[in-house]
Design a protein around this motif. Structure first.
Motif, PDB file in Angstrom:
ATOM      1  N   THR A 163     -20.026 -15.686 -24.919  1.00 26.14           N
ATOM      2  CA  THR A 163     -19.199 -15.054 -25.946  1.00 26.14           C
ATOM      3  C   THR A 163     -19.967 -13.920 -26.615  1.00 26.14           C
ATOM      4  O   THR A 163     -19.420 -12.853 -26.866  1.00 26.14           O
ATOM      5  CB  THR A 163     -18.772 -16.092 -27.000  1.00 26.14           C
ATOM      6  OG1 THR A 163     -18.092 -17.156 -26.336  1.00 26.14           O
ATOM      7  CG2 THR A 163     -17.850 -15.473 -28.019  1.00 26.14           C
ATOM      8  N   ALA A 164     -21.256 -14.139 -26.877  1.00 30.65           N
ATOM      9  CA  ALA A 164     -22.066 -13.113 -27.536  1.00 30.65           C
ATOM     10  C   ALA A 164     -22.294 -11.916 -26.627  1.00 30.65           C
ATOM     11  O   ALA A 164     -22.389 -10.783 -27.097  1.00 30.65           O
ATOM     12  CB  ALA A 164     -23.405 -13.699 -27.952  1.00 30.65           C
ATOM     13  N   GLU A 165     -22.357 -12.124 -25.309  1.00 28.59           N
ATOM     14  CA  GLU A 165     -22.615 -11.040 -24.374  1.00 28.59           C
ATOM     15  C   GLU A 165     -21.360 -10.278 -23.993  1.00 28.59           C
ATOM     16  O   GLU A 165     -21.441  -9.153 -23.516  1.00 28.59           O
ATOM     17  CB  GLU A 165     -23.265 -11.597 -23.102  1.00 28.59           C
ATOM     18  CG  GLU A 165     -24.658 -12.146 -23.343  1.00 28.59           C
ATOM     19  CD  GLU A 165     -25.193 -12.901 -22.139  1.00 28.59           C
ATOM     20  OE1 GLU A 165     -24.477 -12.992 -21.120  1.00 28.59           O
ATOM     21  OE2 GLU A 165     -26.325 -13.400 -22.222  1.00 28.59           O
ATOM     22  N   SER A 166     -20.193 -10.850 -24.178  1.00 28.17           N
ATOM     23  CA  SER A 166     -18.969 -10.185 -23.729  1.00 28.17           C
ATOM     24  C   SER A 166     -18.576  -9.085 -24.706  1.00 28.17           C
ATOM     25  O   SER A 166     -18.671  -9.232 -25.918  1.00 28.17           O
ATOM     26  CB  SER A 166     -17.834 -11.206 -23.586  1.00 28.17           C
ATOM     27  OG  SER A 166     -17.453 -11.683 -24.846  1.00 28.17           O
ATOM     28  N   PRO A 167     -18.117  -7.949 -24.187  1.00 31.11           N
ATOM     29  CA  PRO A 167     -17.732  -6.832 -25.060  1.00 31.11           C
ATOM     30  C   PRO A 167     -16.520  -7.152 -25.924  1.00 31.11           C
ATOM     31  O   PRO A 167     -16.350  -6.595 -26.991  1.00 31.11           O
ATOM     32  CB  PRO A 167     -17.431  -5.694 -24.087  1.00 31.11           C
ATOM     33  CG  PRO A 167     -17.412  -6.278 -22.717  1.00 31.11           C
ATOM     34  CD  PRO A 167     -18.016  -7.640 -22.791  1.00 31.11           C
ATOM     35  N   GLU A 168     -15.680  -8.092 -25.465  1.00 36.75           N
ATOM     36  CA  GLU A 168     -14.494  -8.435 -26.255  1.00 36.75           C
ATOM     37  C   GLU A 168     -14.867  -9.121 -27.561  1.00 36.75           C
ATOM     38  O   GLU A 168     -14.102  -9.126 -28.512  1.00 36.75           O
ATOM     39  CB  GLU A 168     -13.550  -9.371 -25.479  1.00 36.75           C
ATOM     40  CG  GLU A 168     -12.991  -8.784 -24.219  1.00 36.75           C
ATOM     41  CD  GLU A 168     -13.910  -9.033 -23.022  1.00 36.75           C
ATOM     42  OE1 GLU A 168     -14.592 -10.073 -22.975  1.00 36.75           O
ATOM     43  OE2 GLU A 168     -13.938  -8.167 -22.149  1.00 36.75           O
ATOM     44  N   SER A 169     -16.063  -9.715 -27.605  1.00 39.87           N
ATOM     45  CA  SER A 169     -16.434 -10.462 -28.801  1.00 39.87           C
ATOM     46  C   SER A 169     -17.011  -9.557 -29.886  1.00 39.87           C
ATOM     47  O   SER A 169     -17.221  -9.999 -31.000  1.00 39.87           O
ATOM     48  CB  SER A 169     -17.459 -11.542 -28.456  1.00 39.87           C
ATOM     49  OG  SER A 169     -18.685 -10.944 -28.078  1.00 39.87           O
ATOM     50  N   ALA A 170     -17.291  -8.299 -29.551  1.00 39.00           N
ATOM     51  CA  ALA A 170     -17.826  -7.391 -30.557  1.00 39.00           C
ATOM     52  C   ALA A 170     -16.787  -7.161 -31.637  1.00 39.00           C
ATOM     53  O   ALA A 170     -15.602  -7.002 -31.349  1.00 39.00           O
ATOM     54  CB  ALA A 170     -18.225  -6.066 -29.905  1.00 39.00           C
ATOM     55  N   GLU A 171     -17.255  -7.157 -32.875  1.00 39.34           N
ATOM     56  CA  GLU A 171     -16.336  -6.996 -33.989  1.00 39.34           C
ATOM     57  C   GLU A 171     -15.855  -5.553 -34.062  1.00 39.34           C
ATOM     58  O   GLU A 171     -16.648  -4.616 -34.009  1.00 39.34           O
ATOM     59  CB  GLU A 171     -17.039  -7.373 -35.301  1.00 39.34           C
ATOM     60  CG  GLU A 171     -16.111  -7.328 -36.491  1.00 39.34           C
ATOM     61  CD  GLU A 171     -16.834  -7.718 -37.767  1.00 39.34           C
ATOM     62  OE1 GLU A 171     -16.207  -7.584 -38.825  1.00 39.34           O
ATOM     63  OE2 GLU A 171     -17.986  -8.144 -37.707  1.00 39.34           O
TER      64      GLU A 171
END
Length: 186
Positions: A163-171
């Protein structure tokens, strides 16, 4: 004659130990629950839990005797969470440590040894081996539960990393908000 006396003393000791354990569990159940008689159906499982916890208790005693200070990890009380499945899933991943893998290996190894002892016992005395075989389930149960908790913890850590590495999780912050924050900080 001396062997007969030793067998009688052993039998009496086993009977007294077993009777006090049963009495303890019956009285504790009666004290805690109004429907205590129906709950006595779980009585045969209590020795399984006791045997299963033996390795953990021995580990704690050895750590205390040797002066080794380790972190106290609470026993999971997941049943008190009711129907909150998300909270149960999150909490069940937090009750293991790095050394727990070896404890689980020891528990499962002792379970295998109990099965071996039951086989030898069966060849010597017959039906008495059933008790030893049943008690091995407690060791397999706790060792398996520890391995399951370690696996769930590893899955949770893997999920958090992904989750931390996926770009979708970036705020995503609206540009207008960033602009007003910059102006306020000046």
């Amino acid at each position: 004659a001396q062997g007969h006396l030793a067998a009688m003393v052993d039998s009496l000791a086993f009977l007294l130990i077993g009777a006090t354990q049963v009495l303890f569990y019956v009285l504790a159940t009666k004290e805690l629950h109004t429907d205590w008689v129906s709950r006595l159906r779980w009585l045969p499982l209590f020795p399984l839990v006791g045997v299963g916890l033996a390795v953990n208790n021995a580990r704690g005693a050895l750590e205390a005797l040797t002066g080794l200070r380790t972190e106290f990890v609470r026993t999971p009380k997941l049943g008190v969470l009711g129907d909150d499945r998300k909270l149960v899933k999150r909490r069940e991943r937090t009750y293991t440590g790095g050394r727990d893998f070896w404890q689980a290996v020891i528990e499962i190894g002792l379970g295998v040894f109990y099965v071996y002892m039951a086989a030898v016992q069966w060849s010597l005395v017959g039906a008495g081996a059933i008790v030893t075989l049943v008690l091995s389930l407690g060791l397999f149960m706790t060792g398996g539960a520890t391995l399951r908790a370690l696996w769930l913890k590893a899955q949770g850590e893997r999920d958090r990393r992904m989750t931390a590495e996926s770009p979708e999780s970036a705020e995503v912050v609206p540009l207008a908000t960033v602009g007003t924050e910059v102006v306020k900080s000046l």
